[in-house]
Design a protein around this motif. Structure first.
Motif, PDB file in Angstrom:
ATOM      1  N   ALA A 266       0.867  -1.191   0.000  1.00 27.14           N
ATOM      2  CA  ALA A 266       0.000   0.000   0.000  1.00 27.14           C
ATOM      3  C   ALA A 266       0.896   1.231   0.000  1.00 27.14           C
ATOM      4  O   ALA A 266       1.704   1.418   0.913  1.00 27.14           O
ATOM      5  CB  ALA A 266      -0.918  -0.001   1.210  1.00 27.14           C
ATOM      6  N   GLN A 267       0.763   2.046  -1.042  1.00 23.98           N
ATOM      7  CA  GLN A 267       1.501   3.308  -1.117  1.00 23.98           C
ATOM      8  C   GLN A 267       0.518   4.434  -0.808  1.00 23.98           C
ATOM      9  O   GLN A 267      -0.529   4.549  -1.472  1.00 23.98           O
ATOM     10  CB  GLN A 267       2.122   3.496  -2.496  1.00 23.98           C
ATOM     11  N   ILE A 268       0.838   5.274   0.197  1.00 19.48           N
ATOM     12  CA  ILE A 268      -0.123   6.261   0.684  1.00 19.48           C
ATOM     13  C   ILE A 268       0.551   7.628   0.792  1.00 19.48           C
ATOM     14  O   ILE A 268       1.748   7.728   1.053  1.00 19.48           O
ATOM     15  CB  ILE A 268      -0.699   5.821   2.047  1.00 19.48           C
ATOM     16  N   SER A 269      -0.229   8.633   0.560  1.00 14.54           N
ATOM     17  CA  SER A 269       0.249  10.010   0.675  1.00 14.54           C
ATOM     18  C   SER A 269      -0.882  10.858   1.247  1.00 14.54           C
ATOM     19  O   SER A 269      -2.037  10.725   0.822  1.00 14.54           O
ATOM     20  CB  SER A 269       0.675  10.536  -0.692  1.00 14.54           C
ATOM     21  N   PRO A 270      -0.613  11.737   2.205  1.00  8.08           N
ATOM     22  CA  PRO A 270       0.708  11.994   2.782  1.00  8.08           C
ATOM     23  C   PRO A 270       1.125  10.887   3.739  1.00  8.08           C
ATOM     24  O   PRO A 270       0.301  10.118   4.213  1.00  8.08           O
ATOM     25  CB  PRO A 270       0.500  13.315   3.535  1.00  8.08           C
ATOM     26  N   ALA A 271       2.420  10.843   4.010  1.00  9.07           N
ATOM     27  CA  ALA A 271       2.925   9.859   4.958  1.00  9.07           C
ATOM     28  C   ALA A 271       2.398  10.186   6.335  1.00  9.07           C
ATOM     29  O   ALA A 271       2.360  11.341   6.750  1.00  9.07           O
ATOM     30  CB  ALA A 271       4.458   9.875   4.943  1.00  9.07           C
ATOM     31  N   ASP A 272       1.949   9.176   6.996  1.00  8.86           N
ATOM     32  CA  ASP A 272       1.387   9.371   8.342  1.00  8.86           C
ATOM     33  C   ASP A 272       1.286   8.001   8.990  1.00  8.86           C
ATOM     34  O   ASP A 272       1.717   6.985   8.422  1.00  8.86           O
ATOM     35  CB  ASP A 272       0.007  10.033   8.237  1.00  8.86           C
ATOM     36  N   SER A 273       0.700   8.003  10.153  1.00 11.62           N
ATOM     37  CA  SER A 273       0.493   6.735  10.851  1.00 11.62           C
ATOM     38  C   SER A 273      -0.908   6.241  10.513  1.00 11.62           C
ATOM     39  O   SER A 273      -1.907   6.877  10.869  1.00 11.62           O
ATOM     40  CB  SER A 273       0.646   6.943  12.363  1.00 11.62           C
ATOM     41  N   TYR A 274      -0.955   5.120   9.805  1.00 12.19           N
ATOM     42  CA  TYR A 274      -2.233   4.577   9.352  1.00 12.19           C
ATOM     43  C   TYR A 274      -2.374   3.138   9.825  1.00 12.19           C
ATOM     44  O   TYR A 274      -1.396   2.437  10.101  1.00 12.19           O
ATOM     45  CB  TYR A 274      -2.332   4.609   7.821  1.00 12.19           C
ATOM     46  N   THR A 275      -3.633   2.764   9.877  1.00 15.16           N
ATOM     47  CA  THR A 275      -3.959   1.363  10.127  1.00 15.16           C
ATOM     48  C   THR A 275      -4.393   0.750   8.799  1.00 15.16           C
ATOM     49  O   THR A 275      -5.228   1.306   8.088  1.00 15.16           O
ATOM     50  CB  THR A 275      -5.094   1.236  11.161  1.00 15.16           C
ATOM     51  N   TYR A 276      -3.798  -0.401   8.450  1.00 17.63           N
ATOM     52  CA  TYR A 276      -4.067  -1.044   7.158  1.00 17.63           C
ATOM     53  C   TYR A 276      -4.824  -2.349   7.371  1.00 17.63           C
ATOM     54  O   TYR A 276      -4.575  -3.089   8.323  1.00 17.63           O
ATOM     55  CB  TYR A 276      -2.760  -1.337   6.423  1.00 17.63           C
ATOM     56  N   THR A 277      -5.746  -2.585   6.456  1.00 16.00           N
ATOM     57  CA  THR A 277      -6.479  -3.854   6.471  1.00 16.00           C
ATOM     58  C   THR A 277      -6.588  -4.354   5.038  1.00 16.00           C
ATOM     59  O   THR A 277      -7.180  -3.694   4.175  1.00 16.00           O
ATOM     60  CB  THR A 277      -7.882  -3.680   7.064  1.00 16.00           C
ATOM     61  N   TRP A 278      -5.964  -5.518   4.788  1.00 16.45           N
ATOM     62  CA  TRP A 278      -6.048  -6.158   3.467  1.00 16.45           C
ATOM     63  C   TRP A 278      -7.109  -7.242   3.514  1.00 16.45           C
ATOM     64  O   TRP A 278      -7.275  -7.938   4.516  1.00 16.45           O
ATOM     65  CB  TRP A 278      -4.715  -6.804   3.093  1.00 16.45           C
ATOM     66  N   SER A 279      -7.828  -7.403   2.415  1.00 18.15           N
ATOM     67  CA  SER A 279      -8.826  -8.477   2.335  1.00 18.15           C
ATOM     68  C   SER A 279      -8.685  -9.175   0.994  1.00 18.15           C
ATOM     69  O   SER A 279      -8.229  -8.596   0.009  1.00 18.15           O
ATOM     70  CB  SER A 279     -10.246  -7.924   2.500  1.00 18.15           C
ATOM     71  N   ALA A 280      -9.048 -10.463   0.999  1.00 14.50           N
ATOM     72  CA  ALA A 280      -8.919 -11.295  -0.210  1.00 14.50           C
ATOM     73  C   ALA A 280      -9.964 -12.390  -0.135  1.00 14.50           C
ATOM     74  O   ALA A 280     -10.603 -12.600   0.908  1.00 14.50           O
ATOM     75  CB  ALA A 280      -7.513 -11.887  -0.291  1.00 14.50           C
TER      76      ALA A 280
END
Length: 619
Positions: free
Chosen positions: A237-251
């Motif tokens: 996951a490439q995100i902008s702006p850079a920050d503290s994020y919570t990521y959730t992938w699903s498949a």
């Protein structure tokens, strides 16, 4: 140096004393605080007056007298500000306004229950032990149970303004000076834990920032968008702006994700076809964005490779199928899938099969190499024979034997009778069907040309018969020699045999006959022994069993003669065999014929006597 005037500051744990400084600031007089924890360490100093160069007041702090407390202690107060952190950096930047209406709750010792206030228009909130405060929004008074040195907590909601603002996720992120008075302090759960200060100490550093939701720019990238079945995929996951994020992938359920709550996840178990992954990036429960990325999975080829069983020294072709390109473990690469191999021992081969999508799979097979039989063939009793003899060839080393003369058996035995030196071959087959060929020669020596002379003798005689054609002679009468000569004296006609051996030991037998003729017996008789000259008579050979030869040259048992001489001798020889003969003779006399006269009659009287014939003329 303490000079005697003392006062205890309740709630501070410190003692205030009149003092002078005899070392660094020798002209200074005033008050100094000392810690009452037993160490006696100084805390702060307050200069009351400066004596300068006045020797009369030099170092005389005693002139201050005693020290006393002149007012009540200040109340304990807790609080500060809640603001809108527009750029969500966790710091109160210029221009970021207050946030009213946020409920803040204080919990800890001395409170019968948690106490809550709501921030005022300035975004401020306060809790105080003072009993003289005026009730107003954002203030809570008369919290007389607050105890300095005890542990307390402040609780802030994680969102505000109907969920449009989120508690900043960057607590204590300010750097430099006064950091604690300009940054946000609650943790992700909205909690600040602290130890309450002394009376008169204002705890005004507990601030809370709330940031608006600004969805970031999010892109999902797969390590490859087209892969082969079984290939793991790295998702980023490439995100902008850079920050503290919570990521959730699903498949899809069949896919296993590792690191599904991080910016980089790994997916395995993708089925063939297209699989879509979704990633959600959240800076708070209500501030998130999502995107997808798809990966196409091509099937693997169904690789196969034939096995084979061969005999040592043979080659075979193994065939790979299932793709468009084949890479064998021996380095051969082709598009036919055919590989010719000639291993010397059982060998495993592998092939990597690639299909049109470039996907590969591997498989293995083995070429089993069976040993050749150890073929041998010997002849018994010897590899050398004589014409007319036979010999047994014995082949060993297998379970089936095919001889060059067409004989096939499983005994390995072959009886041969060659007429000349002959090479025989045999193909030996073992239980694995492997074959090996060997040869053996049978040398055929010629037989001697045996001969034995015959002979004819008279009874009682001896003769020498001669054998030829070899180097050793064994006669039927038991005589054995190397000359071939044997003297015999049979009493009757006898057949003799001889076995002639040549230098090769070959033998040939022949026979010869010694004919024994009886002794010749002969007597002659005449039909008359006295005859008139010119009269014929008959001679007979009596007793001869052989051939009668007359002295006249005639042969036969009888002979007719007409004697012309007064005395005639006839002989005959009786021959019964070579050297076996006897001779007899007979004499015949003649007389002149009678003469008749017409004037006087005459007569003749003849008298026949043995061996004499006389004629008497009558007178």
């Amino acid at each position: 140096m303490a000079l005697g005037g003392l006062a205890l500051l309740p709630g501070y744990g410190e003692v205030l004393s009149t003092a002078m400084d005899p070392t660094d600031n020798t002209d200074a007089n005033g008050l100094r605080k000392f810690k009452s924890d037993g160490s006696g360490s100084p805390a702060t100093s307050t200069q009351i007056f400066y004596s300068g160069n006045n020797v009369a007041t030099y170092g005389k702090g005693n002139g201050l007298g005693d020290v006393g407390l002149a007012c009540n202690l200040a109340p304990i107060q807790i609080g500060n500000r809640v603001w809108v952190d527009s750029n969500n950096n966790g710091i109160q930047d210029p221009g970021e306004g207050p946030l009213a209406g946020v409920k803040v709750t204080l919990s800890g010792p001395g409170l019968t229950s948690p106490v809550s206030v709501t921030t005022n228009a300035s975004g401020e909130y306060y809790f105080s032990s003072s009993t003289s405060g005026t009730a107003a929004t954002g203030y809570a008074y008369s919290l007389t149970g607050l105890t300095s040195g005890s542990s307390y907590s402040l609780t802030f909601p994680t969102s505000a303004s109907a969920g449009t603002l989120l508690l900043s996720n960057k607590p204590n992120s300010a750097t430099g000076t006064n950091t604690d008075v300009i940054d946000t302090d609650p943790n992700a759960a909205g909690l600040i834990s602290f130890t309450l200060g002394q009376a008169g100490e204002n705890n005004f550093s507990y601030d809370a920032g709330y940031a608006p939701c600004i969805p970031p720019s999010l892109t999902a990238i797969a390590s490859s968008n087209t892969v082969c079945l079984g290939t793991p995929i790295t998702l980023t996951a490439q995100i902008s702006p850079a920050d503290s994020y919570t990521y959730t992938w699903s498949a899809p359920a069949s896919v296993t994700l590792t690191g599904a709550t991080t910016a980089t996840a790994t997916a395995i178990g993708l089925p063939t076809g297209t699989t879509t992954f979704t990633v959600t990036a959240s800076s708070s429960p209500i501030c998130s964005t999502l995107t997808t990325v798809s990966v196409t999975v091509n099937p693997l080829p169904t690789a196969s490779l034939t096995s084979a069983t061969i005999c040592a020294g043979q080659s075979t072709t193994i065939t790979a199928t299932g793709g468009t390109s084949y890479s064998f473990s021996n380095g051969t690469v082709n598009t036919t899938g055919l590989l010719v191999v000639s291993p010397v021992s059982t060998t495993a081969y592998s092939v990597t099969v690639a299909n049109a999508s470039g996907c590969t799979s591997s498989t293995t097979s083995a070429v089993t190499v069976n040993p050749l039989p150890t073929a041998s063939m010997i002849s018994a009793p010897s590899a050398t024979i004589c014409v007319g003899q036979s010999v047994t060839l014995t082949a060993t080393g297998g379970s089936s034997y095919t001889f060059s003369n067409g004989t096939v058996n499983n005994t390995g035995l072959l009886v041969v009778s060659p007429v000349s030196t002959t090479a025989y071959s045999v193909t030996v087959t073992n239980a694995s069907g492997c074959k090996s060929t060997t040869t053996a020669s049978v040398t055929v020596n010629p037989l001697p040309t045996a001969s034995l002379t015959s002979a004819t003798i008279c009874a009682g005689q001896s003769t020498t018969i001669t054998a030829t054609g070899g180097t050793s002679y064994s006669f039927s009468n038991g005589t054995v020699n190397t000359t071939g000569l044997v003297v015999v004296s049979p009493v009757s006609t006898t057949a003799y045999s001889v076995t002639v051996a040549n230098a090769s030991g070959c033998r040939s037998t022949t026979t010869g006959t010694v004919t024994v003729m009886p002794q010749a017996v002969l007597s002659l008789q005449a039909s008359a022994t006295l005859v008139t000259v010119g009269s014929p008579l008959s001679l007979s050979a009596i007793g001869c069993v052989g051939t009668v030869n007359w002295s006249t040259g005639a042969t036969g048992a009888t002979l007719s003669v007409t004697p012309a001489n007064p005395t005639n001798t006839y002989s005959a020889t009786c021959t019964t065999g070579p050297g076996c003969f006897t001779t007899a003779s007979i004499t015949v006399n003649t007389a002149p014929p009678l003469v008749w006269s017409s004037s006087r009659p005459r007569f003749v009287m003849a008298i026949r006597l043995p061996w004499l014939l006389r004629a008497v003329r009558a007178r």
